[in-house]
Design a protein around this motif. Sequence first.
Motif, mmCIF file in Angstrom:
data_model
loop_
_atom_site.group_PDB
_atom_site.id
_atom_site.type_symbol
_atom_site.label_atom_id
_atom_site.label_comp_id
_atom_site.label_asym_id
_atom_site.label_seq_id
_atom_site.Cartn_x
_atom_site.Cartn_y
_atom_site.Cartn_z
ATOM 1 N N TYR A 34 0.852 -1.186 0.000
ATOM 2 C CA TYR A 34 0.000 0.000 0.000
ATOM 3 C C TYR A 34 0.891 1.241 0.000
ATOM 4 O O TYR A 34 2.058 1.179 0.387
ATOM 5 N N GLN A 35 0.307 2.363 -0.432
ATOM 6 C CA GLN A 35 1.019 3.626 -0.359
ATOM 7 C C GLN A 35 0.028 4.746 -0.073
ATOM 8 O O GLN A 35 -1.088 4.745 -0.598
ATOM 9 N N GLY A 36 0.426 5.674 0.783
ATOM 10 C CA GLY A 36 -0.455 6.795 1.110
ATOM 11 C C GLY A 36 0.237 7.783 2.017
ATOM 12 O O GLY A 36 1.349 7.544 2.507
ATOM 13 N N VAL A 37 -0.430 8.909 2.243
ATOM 14 C CA VAL A 37 0.113 9.949 3.118
ATOM 15 C C VAL A 37 -0.347 9.679 4.553
ATOM 16 O O VAL A 37 -1.513 9.368 4.792
ATOM 17 N N LEU A 38 0.578 9.754 5.482
ATOM 18 C CA LEU A 38 0.247 9.456 6.869
ATOM 19 C C LEU A 38 -0.612 10.556 7.481
ATOM 20 O O LEU A 38 -0.347 11.745 7.318
ATOM 21 N N LYS A 39 -1.656 10.139 8.161
ATOM 22 C CA LYS A 39 -2.517 11.018 8.956
ATOM 23 C C LYS A 39 -2.813 10.299 10.268
ATOM 24 O O LYS A 39 -2.637 9.086 10.376
ATOM 25 N N LYS A 40 -3.251 11.051 11.254
ATOM 26 C CA LYS A 40 -3.602 10.460 12.545
ATOM 27 C C LYS A 40 -4.545 9.287 12.346
ATOM 28 O O LYS A 40 -5.499 9.371 11.577
ATOM 29 N N MET A 41 -4.264 8.183 13.019
ATOM 30 C CA MET A 41 -5.089 6.995 12.862
ATOM 31 C C MET A 41 -6.467 7.187 13.492
ATOM 32 O O MET A 41 -6.564 7.484 14.692
ATOM 33 N N PRO A 42 -7.557 7.015 12.732
ATOM 34 C CA PRO A 42 -8.889 6.997 13.343
ATOM 35 C C PRO A 42 -9.017 5.794 14.265
ATOM 36 O O PRO A 42 -8.367 4.754 14.058
ATOM 37 N N MET B 235 -4.912 4.673 3.738
ATOM 38 C CA MET B 235 -3.906 4.649 2.684
ATOM 39 C C MET B 235 -4.498 5.052 1.335
ATOM 40 O O MET B 235 -4.256 4.418 0.311
ATOM 41 N N LYS B 236 -5.336 6.095 1.351
ATOM 42 C CA LYS B 236 -5.991 6.641 0.158
ATOM 43 C C LYS B 236 -6.964 5.657 -0.458
ATOM 44 O O LYS B 236 -8.171 5.808 -0.355
ATOM 45 N N THR B 237 -6.475 4.643 -1.132
ATOM 46 C CA THR B 237 -7.385 3.690 -1.785
ATOM 47 C C THR B 237 -7.720 2.512 -0.889
ATOM 48 O O THR B 237 -8.571 1.695 -1.238
ATOM 49 N N ASP B 238 -7.065 2.427 0.272
ATOM 50 C CA ASP B 238 -7.304 1.315 1.186
ATOM 51 C C ASP B 238 -7.398 1.837 2.615
ATOM 52 O O ASP B 238 -6.768 2.827 2.973
ATOM 53 N N PHE B 239 -8.193 1.159 3.424
ATOM 54 C CA PHE B 239 -8.394 1.520 4.824
ATOM 55 C C PHE B 239 -8.007 0.299 5.646
ATOM 56 O O PHE B 239 -8.737 -0.700 5.672
ATOM 57 N N LEU B 240 -6.829 0.350 6.284
ATOM 58 C CA LEU B 240 -6.296 -0.825 6.964
ATOM 59 C C LEU B 240 -6.738 -0.866 8.421
ATOM 60 O O LEU B 240 -6.602 0.121 9.150
ATOM 61 N N ASN B 241 -7.264 -2.014 8.852
ATOM 62 C CA ASN B 241 -7.506 -2.251 10.270
ATOM 63 C C ASN B 241 -6.197 -2.751 10.854
ATOM 64 O O ASN B 241 -5.787 -3.888 10.625
ATOM 65 N N VAL C 13 8.646 7.688 1.077
ATOM 66 C CA VAL C 13 8.578 7.957 -0.363
ATOM 67 C C VAL C 13 8.799 9.440 -0.649
ATOM 68 O O VAL C 13 9.706 9.814 -1.390
ATOM 69 N N THR C 14 7.951 10.299 -0.069
ATOM 70 C CA THR C 14 8.049 11.739 -0.308
ATOM 71 C C THR C 14 7.194 12.466 0.723
ATOM 72 O O THR C 14 6.847 11.890 1.762
ATOM 73 N N TYR C 15 6.849 13.712 0.458
ATOM 74 C CA TYR C 15 6.009 14.510 1.347
ATOM 75 C C TYR C 15 4.712 14.905 0.632
ATOM 76 O O TYR C 15 4.659 14.997 -0.587
ATOM 77 N N GLU C 16 3.669 15.147 1.417
ATOM 78 C CA GLU C 16 2.441 15.740 0.881
ATOM 79 C C GLU C 16 1.787 16.560 1.989
ATOM 80 O O GLU C 16 1.267 16.003 2.963
ATOM 81 N N CYS C 17 1.817 17.880 1.852
ATOM 82 C CA CYS C 17 1.217 18.764 2.845
ATOM 83 C C CYS C 17 -0.265 18.448 2.996
ATOM 84 O O CYS C 17 -0.980 18.296 2.005
ATOM 85 N N VAL D 168 4.562 10.653 2.898
ATOM 86 C CA VAL D 168 4.028 9.595 2.038
ATOM 87 C C VAL D 168 4.903 8.367 2.239
ATOM 88 O O VAL D 168 6.132 8.439 2.099
ATOM 89 N N VAL D 169 4.275 7.262 2.598
ATOM 90 C CA VAL D 169 5.022 6.032 2.871
ATOM 91 C C VAL D 169 4.449 4.857 2.081
ATOM 92 O O VAL D 169 3.273 4.847 1.710
#
Length: 264
Positions: A3-11, A24-30, A44-48, A258-259
Motif C-alpha cells: 500500500y502507499q499513502g500519506v500518513l494522517k492520525k489513525m482513526p 492509505m488513500k485507496t485502502d483503509f487498513l484495520n 517515499v516523499t512529502y504531501e502537505c 508519504v510512505v
Amino acid sequence: MEYQGVLKKMPTENGDQIQYYLDMKTDFLNMNQLLNRDITMSFVTYECLNCHREREIYRQGFCKSCFFETPNAGEWIMRPELSTAHLDIEDRDLAYEKSVQLQPHIVYLANSSNVKVGVTRKTQVPTRWIDQGAHEAIEIVEVPNRYLAGITEVALKEHVADKTNWRKMLKNDVEDENLTDWRQKLRSYIPEEAQEYFIENNTETQLHFPVKQYPEKPKSLNIKKTGSYSGKLVGIKGQYLIFEDNTVFNVRANEGLVVGIKID
C-alpha cells in the motif's frame, strides 16, 4: 500486500479493545488485524495536508507556508487560552475559528504516564484520550467555548502535569489513580468564570489498547532518516505502532509523509 499513502492520525473506535485504522488513500487498513505480522515501511516523499503539494513538512503535517497561514494551525490550537472567537476577534479565519472554538469543550484528567490535565472538544471524547495513550480518564469541567477551557487548563496545570512522558506511557509503566479524588482536590483551583461548569457526578472511563508486548526500552523510528524499516507489529498505543524489537513509530508525529507499506 503493498500500500502507499500519506500518513494522517489513525482513526479509532473504542470498545472492549480499541480498534485502529490507517487511511492509505485507496485502502483503509484495520491495524489490529496486522498484529504479529511483519511490516516493511518505506519513506517515499512529502504531501502537505493542507495544500497537498509535494513540500517538506514543517509541523503538524503542514508545509512551512501552510503552517503559518492555515486556520488549522493557529496558535490557539495548542494554547486554547488564546482563543478569541467568543470576542468576535479573528486570528486567521473567524468563521472557521467560531465553528471550532464556540462549541462545548471538556477539561479532563487523564492517566497515561501520570495524571495530567488537558482540553478537548466534547465531540472528541474519548478519541483525545486514546490518542494520548491514557488507560483511564475523567471529565472535570464542560464549558461552552474553548477560551474558558483554556484558562481552566492554565490554572490547573499549576497543580498537576500537562504533559505525557511518552516513553513511560509506551512501557506501560503506570499506576492506577483515583481520578475522582483528583477532580475534587483540584476543584478549588478552577477559575471563577468556569466554576459553574464543574462536573459533580461522573465516573472514570477505562481504555484498553491492543498491545501484545510492551517495549522495555522504546526506540523512536525516524523513517525519513532510515529510509525504510521492517519489523513485527506487536502493539498499538496512543498513536504509536510498537514493534517486537522495541522500535516505536509515532504516526501522528509523521503526518504528511508519504510512505509505502508492505505486509508479509
